[in-house]
Enzyme design. Structure first.
Site, short mmCIF file in Angstrom:
data_model
loop_
_atom_site.label_atom_id
_atom_site.label_comp_id
_atom_site.label_asym_id
_atom_site.label_seq_id
_atom_site.Cartn_x
_atom_site.Cartn_y
_atom_site.Cartn_z
N GLU A 117 -53.77 -2.98 -53.39
CA GLU A 117 -53.54 -2.99 -51.82
C GLU A 117 -54.02 -1.43 -51.35
OE1 GLU A 117 -49.39 -3.38 -51.26
OE2 GLU A 117 -49.76 -5.48 -51.46
N HIS A 233 -48.68 -3.25 -39.56
CA HIS A 233 -49.37 -3.86 -40.43
C HIS A 233 -50.46 -4.49 -39.83
CE1 HIS A 233 -50.47 -6.60 -43.93
NE2 HIS A 233 -49.68 -6.03 -44.34
N ARG A 277 -53.19 1.94 -44.06
CA ARG A 277 -52.84 0.84 -43.22
C ARG A 277 -52.99 1.54 -41.49
NH1 ARG A 277 -47.53 -2.15 -45.45
NH2 ARG A 277 -48.80 -3.03 -46.80
N HIS A 338 -44.34 -3.24 -38.64
CA HIS A 338 -43.73 -3.79 -40.13
C HIS A 338 -42.84 -3.04 -40.81
CE1 HIS A 338 -44.64 -5.71 -43.82
NE2 HIS A 338 -45.00 -4.60 -44.49
C1 SIN Z 1 -48.30 -6.63 -47.71
O1 SIN Z 1 -48.17 -7.60 -48.54
O2 SIN Z 1 -49.16 -6.50 -47.21
C2 SIN Z 1 -47.02 -6.01 -47.57
C3 SIN Z 1 -46.58 -4.97 -48.57
C4 SIN Z 1 -45.99 -3.76 -47.87
O3 SIN Z 1 -45.56 -3.86 -46.76
O4 SIN Z 1 -45.77 -2.86 -48.61
#
Ligand code: SIN
Length: 553
Positions: A117, A233, A277, A338
């Site tokens: 991620e 997010h 993010r 988020h």
């Molecule tokens: C996501 O799956 O993008 C969210 C994961 C997170 O907020 O850590």
């Protein structure tokens, strides 16, 4: 005596039934009785909504040190390095424990398969498709259900903490579905009540995420920190619902990229669509303002359809169910609130500044996230610090001299009639407790009618003036309007659970705005156009607020 004023109890109380509360309960219950209280059903928690996964530096090319580096980098100078160190070093053992409790994570050739991620330099996200939170919650609820020393009280709204005259937390005051007040006594109370995304118009958080824990801890005198750092997010499905449907960042980790509607790449260069993010959310926000478009597109054409279906079934099914033909058009996305990086200040053992009160999970401020949480570090934070809090709790409860039970000679009568709560009422309310703003029963439906409208106004205001990009004028305006809304809610909204939730949202909103006004710089998730630079000379520390310290009342 009627149902009002009944008192129930357990040695250790847990407020909230997500990953933080349940893992703590399972550990503490090895030594003592635990009562978990949740305001909806046991499976209603933010954890259930977590799609991405849980980060752990366990890959062949990875290490806790690399995980630490990435976490510090995302945190933009505000992470507490010692706490991050605990997080990344103790994390892998806690993930293994989740497996022992029955969580079934995605595996390849027998090994945990690791996703990637934004902000992670390695593949290190342990997942169960894109429904990781749901799988963890399932496993933990099964384990809790089998444990003879854990009881779960559902549909009990915790209205306030009970603090005795010495300043020690002795339990909570709650309201059951019929409006009856219930006192729950605990030698120790853990707040694990999740976040406050519902303070924003667009959020990935469920309707229950109303910031109750932060609000009541603040009212009880606990220190709270860094409330200005709200994570947006970048990829919620457009048009947004309430709550918004989250499209996991792990899809970008597999190669999806963000494009404008004209097909041009949104983030060219650097880490591109996999930047942290705050960077991605701000880029989308700026682009939509400039272009006047409603959304951008997550282009998934580089990912084979089968991979999408196997790894991200939630996104595929969610899009198709809403008429989005993602394999043909890509996925329309916008940012949404988020995660709260701030919260109730805790030490490394989860203890807050109020004796007898612990906090873990999103409600807590442990110092690991700094100014911007690294993706998938939140479930990890919950298990690592709940484990530590459980250890400290067991020691505290066993300590000689700790008064862990109410004094039977001075207790009021308890009511055991017509008990709507699924556990035996065998406790009574102790005198001398001060209940911050404990409500009378709710009856006036006219008052309740106004609540949705007031809640909508607050959420719109926060989205507009205290969102992804802030300004001095917007924050000032928000402060004034929140104060006016609070007066109005006190006067008009009554004392139903919905009104109490609204008061909590307003309290949290006031704390966010106050913190954002104090931080006259831009850093991580807090961006103010009037102070666009990071200022380490003046703002390299946390924003700490405490009732009576000049902060919102
Ligand atoms: C996501 O799956 O993008 C969210 C994961 C997170 O907020 O850590």
């Amino acid at each position: 005596m009627t149902g009002e004023g009944r008192s129930l109890g357990a040695r250790v109380l847990v407020v909230g039934s997500g990953i933080a509360g349940l893992t703590y309960a399972l550990k503490v219950a090895e030594s003592t009785d635990v009562l978990v209280v949740t305001k909806k059903s046991r499976a209603d928690s933010n954890t259930n909504w977590a799609r991405g996964g849980i980060a752990a530096g366990i890959g062949g090319d990875d290490s806790p040190d690399l995980h630490l580096e990435d976490t510090l980098k995302a945190g933009d100078g505000l992470c507490h390095r010692d706490r991050v160190d605990l997080l990344v070093r103790e994390g892998p053992a806690r993930v293994a424990e989740l497996v022992e409790w029955g969580a079934r994570f995605h595996r390849e050739d027998g090994q945990l398969s690791l996703g990637r991620e934004g902000g992670h330099s390695r593949r290190r996200i342990v997942r169960a498709g894109d429904r990781t939170g749901r799988e963890i919650e399932r496993a933990l609820l099964d384990a809790v259900g089998r444990h003879p020393r854990i009881q779960v009280a559902q549909h009990l709204f915790v209205a306030d903490l009970v603090v005795d005259r010495s300043g020690r937390c002795r339990g909570v005051l709650a309201v059951d579905p019929r409006g009856n007040r219930v006192t729950l006594e605990g030698a120790v109370t853990l707040l694990a009540s999740g976040g406050a995304g519902q303070v924003y118009q667009h959020t990935t958080n469920p309707l229950i995420a109303t910031g109750d824990g932060v609000a009541m801890a603040y009212r009880a005198g606990a220190a709270v920190a860094n409330m200005e750092f709200v994570q947006f997010h970048p990829t919620a499905l457009y048009p947004t619902e309430d709550p918004a449907f989250l499209i996991t960042e792990a899809i970008r980790g597999e190669g999806a990229v963000l494009r404008r509607r004209d097909g041009s790449l949104l983030l060219a260069g650097g880490e591109g669509s996999l930047a942290p993010r705050d960077v991605v959310a701000r880029a989308i926000h700026r682009d939509l303002l400039e272009s006047g478009e409603s959304h951008v597109i997550l282009d998934i054409s580089r990912i084979p359809k089968e991979t999408m279906e196997v790894r991200f079934p939630g996104a595929v099914e969610g899009c198709l169910a809403r008429g989005v033909d993602l394999f043909r058009t890509g996925i329309p996305v916008v940012p949404a609130a988020h995660y709260f990086c701030g919260g109730v200040v805790t030490d490394a053992q989860g203890r807050t500044t109020v004796p007898g009160l612990y906090a873990s999970g999103e409600v807590a401020f442990t110092g690991v996230h700094g100014a911007n949480r690294l993706a998938s570090n939140s479930l990890l934070e919950a298990v690592v610090f709940s484990h530590r809090a459980a250890g400290a709790t067991v020691t505290e409860v066993a300590a000689p001299g700790l008064d862990t039970s109410p004094d039977p000679d001075t207790l009021a009568d308890s009511d055991t009639s017509a008990d709507p709560i699924p556990f035996p009422p065998d406790h009574r309310s102790a005198p001398g407790f001060e209940a911050g703003n404990f409500p009378p029963r709710a009856t006036e439906t006219q008052e309740m009618d106004r609540i949705p409208e007031l809640r909508r106004r607050l959420r719109h205001l926060m989205w507009t003036d205290v969102g992804i990009v802030r300004s001095d004028a917007g924050l000032r305006r928000a402060e004034g309007e929140i104060s006016a809304l609070r007066d109005r809610v006190q006067r008009e909204a009554g004392h139903s659970v919905a009104a109490l939730e609204l008061q909590n949202l307003l309290q949290v909103a006031a704390l966010i705005v106050r913190s954002a006004r104090m931080r006259r710089e831009s850093r991580g998730l807090h961006f103010n156009v009037d102070h666009p630079e990071r200022d380490d000379r003046r703002f390299a520390g946390d924003t700490i607020l405490r009732k009576g310290g000049g902060a919102p009342g």
